[in-house]
Design a protein around this motif. Structure first.
Motif, PDB file in Angstrom:
ATOM      1  N   THR A  28       2.931  -1.040   0.936  1.00 44.22           N
ATOM      2  CA  THR A  28       2.457   0.223   1.483  1.00 44.22           C
ATOM      3  C   THR A  28       2.450   0.185   3.007  1.00 44.22           C
ATOM      4  O   THR A  28       2.822   1.153   3.662  1.00 44.22           O
ATOM      5  CB  THR A  28       1.037   0.527   0.964  1.00 44.22           C
ATOM      6  OG1 THR A  28       1.074   0.575  -0.453  1.00 44.22           O
ATOM      7  CG2 THR A  28       0.512   1.838   1.500  1.00 44.22           C
ATOM      8  N   ARG A  29       2.057  -0.950   3.565  1.00 39.04           N
ATOM      9  CA  ARG A  29       2.016  -1.077   5.025  1.00 39.04           C
ATOM     10  C   ARG A  29       3.415  -1.041   5.642  1.00 39.04           C
ATOM     11  O   ARG A  29       3.560  -0.692   6.805  1.00 39.04           O
ATOM     12  CB  ARG A  29       1.313  -2.370   5.407  1.00 39.04           C
ATOM     13  CG  ARG A  29      -0.171  -2.288   5.237  1.00 39.04           C
ATOM     14  CD  ARG A  29      -0.864  -3.507   5.791  1.00 39.04           C
ATOM     15  NE  ARG A  29      -2.302  -3.344   5.663  1.00 39.04           N
ATOM     16  CZ  ARG A  29      -3.107  -4.268   5.183  1.00 39.04           C
ATOM     17  NH1 ARG A  29      -2.635  -5.428   4.810  1.00 39.04           N
ATOM     18  NH2 ARG A  29      -4.397  -4.029   5.091  1.00 39.04           N
ATOM     19  N   SER A  84       6.028   0.851   4.577  1.00 33.45           N
ATOM     20  CA  SER A  84       6.655   2.169   4.526  1.00 33.45           C
ATOM     21  C   SER A  84       5.987   3.130   5.509  1.00 33.45           C
ATOM     22  O   SER A  84       4.809   3.003   5.829  1.00 33.45           O
ATOM     23  CB  SER A  84       6.581   2.750   3.108  1.00 33.45           C
ATOM     24  OG  SER A  84       5.270   3.153   2.813  1.00 33.45           O
ATOM     25  N   HIS A  85       6.754   4.090   5.975  1.00 31.13           N
ATOM     26  CA  HIS A  85       6.238   5.066   6.934  1.00 31.13           C
ATOM     27  C   HIS A  85       5.147   5.920   6.299  1.00 31.13           C
ATOM     28  O   HIS A  85       4.090   6.149   6.897  1.00 31.13           O
ATOM     29  CB  HIS A  85       7.394   5.945   7.435  1.00 31.13           C
ATOM     30  CG  HIS A  85       6.981   6.927   8.475  1.00 31.13           C
ATOM     31  ND1 HIS A  85       6.501   6.532   9.709  1.00 31.13           N
ATOM     32  CD2 HIS A  85       6.939   8.281   8.470  1.00 31.13           C
ATOM     33  CE1 HIS A  85       6.207   7.602  10.413  1.00 31.13           C
ATOM     34  NE2 HIS A  85       6.463   8.682   9.682  1.00 31.13           N
ATOM     35  N   ARG A  86       5.381   6.375   5.089  1.00 26.35           N
ATOM     36  CA  ARG A  86       4.391   7.197   4.376  1.00 26.35           C
ATOM     37  C   ARG A  86       3.116   6.395   4.125  1.00 26.35           C
ATOM     38  O   ARG A  86       2.006   6.902   4.260  1.00 26.35           O
ATOM     39  CB  ARG A  86       4.982   7.693   3.064  1.00 26.35           C
ATOM     40  CG  ARG A  86       3.998   8.521   2.258  1.00 26.35           C
ATOM     41  CD  ARG A  86       4.558   8.915   0.935  1.00 26.35           C
ATOM     42  NE  ARG A  86       5.375  10.103   1.110  1.00 26.35           N
ATOM     43  CZ  ARG A  86       6.153  10.601   0.174  1.00 26.35           C
ATOM     44  NH1 ARG A  86       6.251  10.003  -0.994  1.00 26.35           N
ATOM     45  NH2 ARG A  86       6.849  11.694   0.383  1.00 26.35           N
ATOM     46  N   GLY A  87       3.282   5.146   3.747  1.00 27.11           N
ATOM     47  CA  GLY A  87       2.128   4.289   3.499  1.00 27.11           C
ATOM     48  C   GLY A  87       1.312   4.044   4.745  1.00 27.11           C
ATOM     49  O   GLY A  87       0.079   4.005   4.700  1.00 27.11           O
ATOM     50  N   GLN A  88       1.986   3.878   5.880  1.00 29.05           N
ATOM     51  CA  GLN A  88       1.271   3.684   7.140  1.00 29.05           C
ATOM     52  C   GLN A  88       0.447   4.911   7.501  1.00 29.05           C
ATOM     53  O   GLN A  88      -0.676   4.795   7.979  1.00 29.05           O
ATOM     54  CB  GLN A  88       2.251   3.356   8.256  1.00 29.05           C
ATOM     55  CG  GLN A  88       2.835   1.972   8.144  1.00 29.05           C
ATOM     56  CD  GLN A  88       3.900   1.715   9.194  1.00 29.05           C
ATOM     57  OE1 GLN A  88       4.265   2.590   9.970  1.00 29.05           O
ATOM     58  NE2 GLN A  88       4.403   0.495   9.206  1.00 29.05           N
ATOM     59  N   ARG A  89       1.002   6.098   7.252  1.00 26.37           N
ATOM     60  CA  ARG A  89       0.247   7.321   7.518  1.00 26.37           C
ATOM     61  C   ARG A  89      -0.972   7.412   6.625  1.00 26.37           C
ATOM     62  O   ARG A  89      -2.068   7.778   7.056  1.00 26.37           O
ATOM     63  CB  ARG A  89       1.129   8.549   7.327  1.00 26.37           C
ATOM     64  CG  ARG A  89       2.112   8.768   8.445  1.00 26.37           C
ATOM     65  CD  ARG A  89       2.779  10.093   8.328  1.00 26.37           C
ATOM     66  NE  ARG A  89       3.116  10.395   6.927  1.00 26.37           N
ATOM     67  CZ  ARG A  89       4.166  11.068   6.527  1.00 26.37           C
ATOM     68  NH1 ARG A  89       5.013  11.555   7.419  1.00 26.37           N
ATOM     69  NH2 ARG A  89       4.406  11.285   5.265  1.00 26.37           N
ATOM     70  N   LEU A  90      -0.794   7.094   5.336  1.00 27.58           N
ATOM     71  CA  LEU A  90      -1.910   7.125   4.385  1.00 27.58           C
ATOM     72  C   LEU A  90      -2.995   6.129   4.793  1.00 27.58           C
ATOM     73  O   LEU A  90      -4.183   6.482   4.808  1.00 27.58           O
ATOM     74  CB  LEU A  90      -1.412   6.827   2.972  1.00 27.58           C
ATOM     75  CG  LEU A  90      -2.486   6.694   1.890  1.00 27.58           C
ATOM     76  CD1 LEU A  90      -3.149   8.037   1.669  1.00 27.58           C
ATOM     77  CD2 LEU A  90      -1.873   6.172   0.616  1.00 27.58           C
ATOM     78  N   ARG A 142      -5.008   7.304   7.753  1.00 29.27           N
ATOM     79  CA  ARG A 142      -6.032   8.288   7.388  1.00 29.27           C
ATOM     80  C   ARG A 142      -7.255   7.614   6.755  1.00 29.27           C
ATOM     81  O   ARG A 142      -8.380   8.011   7.018  1.00 29.27           O
ATOM     82  CB  ARG A 142      -5.467   9.302   6.396  1.00 29.27           C
ATOM     83  CG  ARG A 142      -4.672  10.379   7.050  1.00 29.27           C
ATOM     84  CD  ARG A 142      -4.366  11.465   6.058  1.00 29.27           C
ATOM     85  NE  ARG A 142      -2.994  11.863   6.254  1.00 29.27           N
ATOM     86  CZ  ARG A 142      -2.222  12.388   5.343  1.00 29.27           C
ATOM     87  NH1 ARG A 142      -2.680  12.582   4.138  1.00 29.27           N
ATOM     88  NH2 ARG A 142      -0.994  12.732   5.609  1.00 29.27           N
TER      89      ARG A 142
END
Length: 95
Positions: A80-81, A83-89, A92
């Motif tokens: 998760t860390r 991936s770009h989407r995972g970093q955004r999540l 947050r």
């Protein structure tokens, strides 16, 4: 939320679920193959052999499942860390 807190929540939840699932699977396996798993090994109608066998088997299986759960959670969090989407999540959640 701190990264360590997030990891503790995810890792513990995954390990707990894995342990519960493996214990239920072990109960069903014992019912079909060996004997009815003892609910209370302290009862007089439970033999020593059954109590010790159940304790050893459930301890090993649940312990191994918890370790696998921790490893899976760790790998998932690392993925998760990356991936770009995972970093955004995670950003947050960490705020």
């Amino acid at each position: 939320m701190k990264p360590q807190t997030l990891w503790t929540i995810v890792g513990t939840a995954t390990a707990g679920v894995a342990g519960i699932l493996m214990r239920q699977t072990l109960k069903k396996t014992f019912r079909y193959g060996v004997f009815e798993p003892p609910v209370n090994p302290d009862r007089d109608d439970i033999e020593w052999r059954q109590a010790i066998l159940w304790g050893a088997a459930s301890g090993m299986v649940v312990g191994a499942a918890r370790i696998v759960g921790w490893k899976v959670a760790s790998a998932g969090l690392r993925r998760t860390r990356r991936s770009h989407r995972g970093q955004r999540l995670l950003a947050r959640l960490e705020d």
